[in-house]
Motif scaffolding. Structure first.
Motif, PDB file in Angstrom:
ATOM      1  N   SER A 384      40.236  35.047  50.094  1.00  0.00           N
ATOM      2  CA  SER A 384      40.295  33.923  49.161  1.00  0.00           C
ATOM      3  C   SER A 384      40.246  32.575  49.878  1.00  0.00           C
ATOM      4  CB  SER A 384      41.576  34.005  48.320  1.00  0.00           C
ATOM      5  OG  SER A 384      42.719  33.897  49.146  1.00  0.00           O
ATOM      6  N   THR A 385      40.563  32.545  51.190  1.00  0.00           N
ATOM      7  CA  THR A 385      40.543  31.296  51.957  1.00  0.00           C
ATOM      8  C   THR A 385      39.756  31.508  53.236  1.00  0.00           C
ATOM      9  OG1 THR A 385      42.714  30.627  51.106  1.00  0.00           O
ATOM     10  CG2 THR A 385      41.951  29.543  53.100  1.00  0.00           C
ATOM     11  N   LEU A 386      38.749  30.659  53.453  1.00  0.00           N
ATOM     12  CA  LEU A 386      37.920  30.736  54.649  1.00  0.00           C
ATOM     13  C   LEU A 386      37.873  29.359  55.296  1.00  0.00           C
ATOM     14  CD1 LEU A 386      36.024  32.316  56.510  1.00  0.00           C
ATOM     15  CD2 LEU A 386      34.137  31.735  54.974  1.00  0.00           C
ATOM     16  N   ILE A 387      38.368  29.265  56.529  1.00  0.00           N
ATOM     17  CA  ILE A 387      38.425  27.989  57.249  1.00  0.00           C
ATOM     18  C   ILE A 387      37.462  28.059  58.428  1.00  0.00           C
ATOM     19  CG2 ILE A 387      39.910  26.373  58.483  1.00  0.00           C
ATOM     20  CD1 ILE A 387      42.260  27.462  56.907  1.00  0.00           C
ATOM     21  N   LEU A 388      36.416  27.247  58.369  1.00  0.00           N
ATOM     22  CA  LEU A 388      35.396  27.179  59.421  1.00  0.00           C
ATOM     23  C   LEU A 388      35.340  25.771  59.980  1.00  0.00           C
ATOM     24  CD1 LEU A 388      32.582  29.267  57.682  1.00  0.00           C
ATOM     25  CD2 LEU A 388      34.194  30.033  59.428  1.00  0.00           C
ATOM     26  N   ASN A 389      36.492  25.220  60.301  1.00  0.00           N
ATOM     27  CA  ASN A 389      36.606  23.858  60.826  1.00  0.00           C
ATOM     28  C   ASN A 389      36.118  23.817  62.276  1.00  0.00           C
ATOM     29  OD1 ASN A 389      38.097  21.737  62.403  1.00  0.00           O
ATOM     30  ND2 ASN A 389      38.769  21.152  60.373  1.00  0.00           N
ATOM     31  N   ASN A 390      35.166  22.919  62.556  1.00  0.00           N
ATOM     32  CA  ASN A 390      34.687  22.680  63.923  1.00  0.00           C
ATOM     33  C   ASN A 390      34.177  23.963  64.583  1.00  0.00           C
ATOM     34  OD1 ASN A 390      34.124  21.294  66.291  1.00  0.00           O
ATOM     35  ND2 ASN A 390      36.213  21.378  67.058  1.00  0.00           N
ATOM     36  N   VAL A 391      33.236  24.626  63.919  1.00  0.00           N
ATOM     37  CA  VAL A 391      32.631  25.841  64.476  1.00  0.00           C
ATOM     38  C   VAL A 391      31.143  25.636  64.748  1.00  0.00           C
ATOM     39  CG1 VAL A 391      34.309  27.349  63.360  1.00  0.00           C
ATOM     40  CG2 VAL A 391      32.183  26.801  62.180  1.00  0.00           C
ATOM     41  N   SER A 406      27.335  32.916  46.193  1.00  0.00           N
ATOM     42  CA  SER A 406      26.645  32.935  44.901  1.00  0.00           C
ATOM     43  C   SER A 406      26.719  34.294  44.217  1.00  0.00           C
ATOM     44  CB  SER A 406      25.173  32.537  45.090  1.00  0.00           C
ATOM     45  OG  SER A 406      24.519  33.445  45.963  1.00  0.00           O
ATOM     46  N   ARG A 407      27.133  35.314  44.967  1.00  0.00           N
ATOM     47  CA  ARG A 407      27.250  36.640  44.359  1.00  0.00           C
ATOM     48  C   ARG A 407      28.594  36.843  43.691  1.00  0.00           C
ATOM     49  NH1 ARG A 407      25.412  39.585  49.857  1.00  0.00           N
ATOM     50  NH2 ARG A 407      23.473  38.424  50.168  1.00  0.00           N
ATOM     51  N   GLY A 408      29.449  35.825  43.701  1.00  0.00           N
ATOM     52  CA  GLY A 408      30.702  35.899  42.973  1.00  0.00           C
ATOM     53  C   GLY A 408      31.861  36.456  43.748  1.00  0.00           C
ATOM     54  N   PHE A 409      31.782  36.534  45.090  1.00  0.00           N
ATOM     55  CA  PHE A 409      32.916  37.000  45.869  1.00  0.00           C
ATOM     56  C   PHE A 409      34.027  35.956  45.817  1.00  0.00           C
ATOM     57  CE2 PHE A 409      29.322  39.333  47.581  1.00  0.00           C
ATOM     58  CZ  PHE A 409      29.816  40.628  47.522  1.00  0.00           C
ATOM     59  N   GLY A 410      35.289  36.426  45.954  1.00  0.00           N
ATOM     60  CA  GLY A 410      36.431  35.616  45.525  1.00  0.00           C
ATOM     61  C   GLY A 410      36.928  34.547  46.452  1.00  0.00           C
ATOM     62  N   ILE A 411      36.107  33.865  47.238  1.00  0.00           N
ATOM     63  CA  ILE A 411      36.582  32.780  48.100  1.00  0.00           C
ATOM     64  C   ILE A 411      36.818  31.546  47.239  1.00  0.00           C
ATOM     65  CG2 ILE A 411      36.020  31.266  50.022  1.00  0.00           C
ATOM     66  CD1 ILE A 411      34.458  33.464  51.270  1.00  0.00           C
ATOM     67  N   GLU A 412      38.080  31.157  47.114  1.00  0.00           N
ATOM     68  CA  GLU A 412      38.442  30.007  46.296  1.00  0.00           C
ATOM     69  C   GLU A 412      38.567  28.730  47.119  1.00  0.00           C
ATOM     70  OE1 GLU A 412      42.009  30.988  44.279  1.00  0.00           O
ATOM     71  OE2 GLU A 412      41.142  32.660  43.156  1.00  0.00           O
ATOM     72  N   GLN A 413      38.932  28.844  48.386  1.00  0.00           N
ATOM     73  CA  GLN A 413      39.119  27.672  49.238  1.00  0.00           C
ATOM     74  C   GLN A 413      38.218  27.795  50.457  1.00  0.00           C
ATOM     75  OE1 GLN A 413      43.167  26.725  50.156  1.00  0.00           O
ATOM     76  NE2 GLN A 413      42.647  25.319  51.809  1.00  0.00           N
ATOM     77  N   LEU A 414      37.351  26.795  50.644  1.00  0.00           N
ATOM     78  CA  LEU A 414      36.396  26.791  51.753  1.00  0.00           C
ATOM     79  C   LEU A 414      36.507  25.479  52.515  1.00  0.00           C
ATOM     80  CD1 LEU A 414      33.982  28.036  53.282  1.00  0.00           C
ATOM     81  CD2 LEU A 414      32.471  26.956  51.597  1.00  0.00           C
ATOM     82  N   ASP A 415      36.764  25.577  53.813  1.00  0.00           N
ATOM     83  CA  ASP A 415      36.868  24.409  54.687  1.00  0.00           C
ATOM     84  C   ASP A 415      35.765  24.487  55.731  1.00  0.00           C
ATOM     85  OD1 ASP A 415      37.467  22.389  56.436  1.00  0.00           O
ATOM     86  OD2 ASP A 415      39.572  22.935  56.724  1.00  0.00           O
ATOM     87  N   VAL A 416      34.765  23.599  55.618  1.00  0.00           N
ATOM     88  CA  VAL A 416      33.673  23.533  56.586  1.00  0.00           C
ATOM     89  C   VAL A 416      33.606  22.127  57.186  1.00  0.00           C
ATOM     90  CG1 VAL A 416      32.261  25.387  55.647  1.00  0.00           C
ATOM     91  CG2 VAL A 416      32.078  23.112  54.666  1.00  0.00           C
ATOM     92  N   SER A 417      34.757  21.509  57.376  1.00  0.00           N
ATOM     93  CA  SER A 417      34.809  20.144  57.911  1.00  0.00           C
ATOM     94  C   SER A 417      34.515  20.124  59.408  1.00  0.00           C
ATOM     95  CB  SER A 417      36.187  19.534  57.637  1.00  0.00           C
ATOM     96  OG  SER A 417      37.214  20.340  58.181  1.00  0.00           O
ATOM     97  N   PRO A 439      33.296  31.166  42.672  1.00  0.00           N
ATOM     98  CA  PRO A 439      34.753  31.084  42.530  1.00  0.00           C
ATOM     99  C   PRO A 439      35.386  29.878  43.215  1.00  0.00           C
ATOM    100  CG  PRO A 439      34.211  32.592  44.288  1.00  0.00           C
ATOM    101  CD  PRO A 439      32.902  32.062  43.775  1.00  0.00           C
ATOM    102  N   LEU A 440      34.593  29.010  43.874  1.00  0.00           N
ATOM    103  CA  LEU A 440      35.161  27.921  44.676  1.00  0.00           C
ATOM    104  C   LEU A 440      35.979  26.955  43.822  1.00  0.00           C
ATOM    105  CD1 LEU A 440      32.493  26.796  47.302  1.00  0.00           C
ATOM    106  CD2 LEU A 440      34.728  27.796  47.717  1.00  0.00           C
ATOM    107  N   VAL A 441      37.207  26.682  44.290  1.00  0.00           N
ATOM    108  CA  VAL A 441      38.095  25.733  43.632  1.00  0.00           C
ATOM    109  C   VAL A 441      38.389  24.550  44.542  1.00  0.00           C
ATOM    110  CG1 VAL A 441      40.398  25.433  42.621  1.00  0.00           C
ATOM    111  CG2 VAL A 441      39.130  27.545  42.227  1.00  0.00           C
ATOM    112  N   ALA A 485      32.248  39.272  37.769  1.00  0.00           N
ATOM    113  CA  ALA A 485      33.693  39.485  37.662  1.00  0.00           C
ATOM    114  C   ALA A 485      34.310  39.581  39.037  1.00  0.00           C
ATOM    115  CB  ALA A 485      33.995  40.740  36.871  1.00  0.00           C
ATOM    116  N   ASP A 486      35.608  39.313  39.099  1.00  0.00           N
ATOM    117  CA  ASP A 486      36.365  39.471  40.341  1.00  0.00           C
ATOM    118  C   ASP A 486      36.545  40.949  40.638  1.00  0.00           C
ATOM    119  OD1 ASP A 486      38.434  36.661  39.596  1.00  0.00           O
ATOM    120  OD2 ASP A 486      36.657  36.792  40.853  1.00  0.00           O
ATOM    121  N   SER A 487      37.095  41.212  41.818  1.00  0.00           N
ATOM    122  CA  SER A 487      37.339  42.592  42.205  1.00  0.00           C
ATOM    123  C   SER A 487      38.334  43.266  41.283  1.00  0.00           C
ATOM    124  CB  SER A 487      37.848  42.641  43.646  1.00  0.00           C
ATOM    125  OG  SER A 487      39.015  41.864  43.763  1.00  0.00           O
ATOM    126  N   ASP A 488      39.218  42.483  40.652  1.00  0.00           N
ATOM    127  CA  ASP A 488      40.191  43.061  39.726  1.00  0.00           C
ATOM    128  C   ASP A 488      39.692  43.075  38.291  1.00  0.00           C
ATOM    129  OD1 ASP A 488      40.182  40.403  39.255  1.00  0.00           O
ATOM    130  OD2 ASP A 488      42.359  40.092  39.411  1.00  0.00           O
TER     131      ASP A 488
END
Length: 680
Positions: A384-391, A406-417, A439-441, A485-488
């Motif tokens: 649900s959270t993927l952090i790719l800061n400074n990669v 785009s396929r609807g996998f449940g990553i809600e928080q994405l950090d690509v700073s 699902p991005l929030v 739909a989500d996995s659940d």
């Protein structure tokens, strides 16, 4: 409570309160840390009595820096080591007190009859001296569980360390610190003699105590003035055939007046390496080029050298090429170390069903993002959270990631700073956000280079999400979303972006206009917009003023710090807040506004003060590092007072106001402090 910690100087009432709390919670505590609490003899007596009579779960007791005298230290040590209620204590810290040789004798008696499985004893910076060590050393044989002993800063000389050295081969110590004492060359010779002695029980004092072979792994004798002769003695002892029982891995000889002669002897020790030495500290000595070169050759060409750390700073300037050779030799000697691949670890975590992966600072490489995308494509992944800061993420990598999102996998928080994304990468994200099942929030794109074009693409995505919210549930858009739909099994059609961070992206007026246009809609779902360190300017502030003028806005946080707004931009925002009031019921949502470092003066602050006095719902306001003087601060204080009197609900009162870095003056600061307290 499972731990009671105190590490600051306390007044007398506070000490009493701490002691009462400690005694009340003693049966349930695992860690008791009263370091620096200023305990007196009466407090120590109460504590010792409680430790003796109460059955506790304590594993660690620290009374460091309390100026305990001999009697107090004896009470505590006897209560902890011999008391029936403290049999689980593994760590006892009595450092930075006033324990003398008499106290060392009392402590030795407690160690002889120790009921606990004491592992670590810290007596640093007391006043044991030679006599205290002579009394303490024989008792070390009796405490078979003791692994770490710190005697640094105790004015121990050659005579005291000689007494300790006779016991050393027969006790269970793994770590011994004798730094900052008076050992000298004679003390080093005594330690060398101990290393040559076989680990046998021929000279045992107490036949009732079984022999334990010494397992000393770390020896610290920095700041002892052992000189070249002391270094030679230690090196000879550590390479002798009789020291095969010794497992010494870390040797600290820093600040000991060691020159090239001592360095040559230590180099011979490193090259032969009967002792498996891993770390050698020779910092702040008197080594010259020749001695340092000999040490390096021993690292590079020694048959059995395992040395992985060699500290040489504070000696002669050896140059960058020398230290490069040291690094290469250290890497070669790390025979048993397996290189760690953080990306592979992240892939394994994805397969294991983790919810968060943080790859901050990891260079993904040419195909790293593709490997991560494949791992995330598995339907069993719960990420649900993927952090790719400074990669070093590129637009191509972002496209690969967006294909997964785009396929609807449940990553809600994405950090690509802090990456290398441009408007092309922002366009890929925009297309993903417009997909019904995205699902991005929370999205952090801070400190890339998307510019105005990237901001336009993201604004288009926000408008698309707003339109999706306004569509009736039977529309084709919702029909497509229902298929994702989500996995659940939960439907994701109502997931929209709530937080957008675009700090440091070169967004100017054109980008600000498009973002503001997307936020003006009544059903816009974005709650936080961060545009710190961009080029919004006065014109961009006017567009966001129109957003604030909408009483139905969902925006709760607007960050426009470091954007050159000036007084005019601040006035525009204040006018937008006033227009947003308009007598609507319910009132607009409370706003947190960040205007730090925008060259705002008294004119702009006065406009904000007017908005506040009319009831503008500001929950937080950051005006730090501007040009506000006492006049602007006074206007703000009066507005806060009027605001608190006119508010019918505490929810509309300002909670946070920051004004540091402004030439406001002491009187104005006091006025604003009292006004904020009154408003909250």
């Amino acid at each position: 409570a499972q731990a009671l910690l105190c590490s600051a100087s306390l007044s007398l009432p506070s000490v009493i309160a701490v002691m009462d709390a400690a005694l009340a919670a003693l049966p349930a505590l695992y860690v008791l840390d009263l370091s620096g609490a200023g305990l007196d003899s009466e407090d120590v007596s109460r504590l010792a009595c409680a430790l003796t009579s109460t059955c506790t779960r304590l594993t660690s007791v620290s009374l460091a820096n309390n100026r305990l005298d001999t009697a107090s230290a004896a009470l505590i040590s006897e209560a902890v080591l011999k008391g029936p209620g403290c049999d689980g204590v593994a760590l006892l810290d009595l450092s930075w007190n006033r324990i003398d040789s008499v106290g060392a004798g009392r402590l030795a008696e407690a160690l002889r009859r120790c009921r606990t499985k004491l592992v670590s004893l810290n007596l640093e910076c007391n006043d044991l001296q030679d006599l205290g060590i002579e009394l303490l050393a024989p008792a070390l044989r009796c405490c078979r569980s003791l692994r770490s002993l710190c005697l640094a800063g105790n004015r121990i000389g050659a005579k005291g360390v000689a007494s300790l050295a006779t016991t050393l081969p027969h006790c269970s110590l793994e770590e011994l610190s004798l730094s900052r004492n008076y050992l000298g060359a004679h003390g080093a010779a005594a330690l060398g003699a101990a290393f040559r002695a076989p680990a046998s029980g021929s000279d045992r004092v107490d036949v009732a105590v079984p022999v334990v072979a010494c397992q000393l792994r770390s020896l610290k004798i920095a700041v002892n003035r052992i000189g070249d002769s002391g270094a030679e003695t230690l090196a000879e002892a550590l390479t002798g055939p009789s020291c095969s029982w010794l497992k010494l891995e870390c040797l600290d000889l820093g600040n000991n007046l060691i020159g090239d002669r001592g360095a040559f002897a230590l180099a011979g020790m490193v090259a032969q390496s009967r002792a498996p030495l891993v770390s050698l500290n020779l910092a702040r000595n008197r080594l010259q080029q020749a001695g340092a070169e000999e040490l390096l050759k021993a690292m590079e060409h020694g048959h059995e050298s395992r040395l992985q750390t060699l500290e040489l700073h504070g000696n002669v300037d050896l140059g960058d090429s020398f230290f490069s050779r040291v690094v290469m030799a250290s890497r070669r000697n790390c025979r048993s170390i397996v290189p760690f691949d953080p990306l592979q670890s992240a892939l394994d975590m994805c397969k294991a069903g983790c919810y968060s992966v943080d790859l901050t600072g990891v260079h993904l490489g040419a195909h790293g993002m593709e490997r991560l995308a494949v791992a995330m494509s598995n339907r069993r992944v719960r990420l649900s959270t993927l952090i790719l800061n400074n990669v070093r993420l590129t637009d191509r990598d972002m496209q690969c990631l967006c294909d997964v999102l785009s396929r609807g996998f449940g990553i809600e928080q994405l950090d690509v700073s802090w990456n290398r994304l441009t408007a092309v990468g922002a366009e890929s994200l925009s297309s993903t956000l417009q997909a019904p099942g995205c699902p991005l929030v929370h999205l952090d794109l801070g400190y890339n280079s998307i510019g105005d074009d990237g901001a336009r693409s993201l604004a288009l995505a926000l408008e698309s999400q707003t339109q999706r919210l306004t569509e009736p549930r039977g529309s084709p858009v919702h029909a497509d979303a229902a298929d994702v739909a989500d996995s659940d099994g939960a439907n994701t059609e109502r997931r929209v972006l709530r937080v957008l961070r675009l700090a440091g992206n070169g967004v100017a007026v054109a980008g600000a206009e498009r973002l503001a246009c997307a936020l003006r809609h009544d059903l816009s779902a974005l709650c936080e917009l961060h545009l710190c360190s961009n080029r919004v300017g006065v014109a961009g502030a006017m567009f966001f003023a129109d957003v604030l003028a909408n009483p139905q806005r969902s925006l709760c946080t607007l960050d426009l710090a470091v954007n050159r707004l000036g007084d005019k931009g601040c006035q525009a925002l204040a006018e937008g807040l006033i227009r947003g009031l308009g007598g609507v019921v319910p009132p607009p949502a409370p706003l947190t506004l960040n205007l730090r470092s925008n060259s705002i003066g008294d004119v702009g602050v006065s406009a904000l003060a007017t908005a506040l006095s009319r009831g503008a719902p500001l929950l937080g306001l950051d005006l730090s590092y501007n040009r506000i003087t006492g006049a602007g601060t006074s206007a703000l204080a009066h507005a806060l007072t009027e605001h608190s009197l006119s508010c019918s609900s505490r929810d509309r009162a300002i909670a946070t106001l920051r004004l540091e870095g402004n030439p406001t003056g002491v009187d104005a600061q006091a006025m604003i402090t009292s006004a904020v307290r009154a408003s909250t």
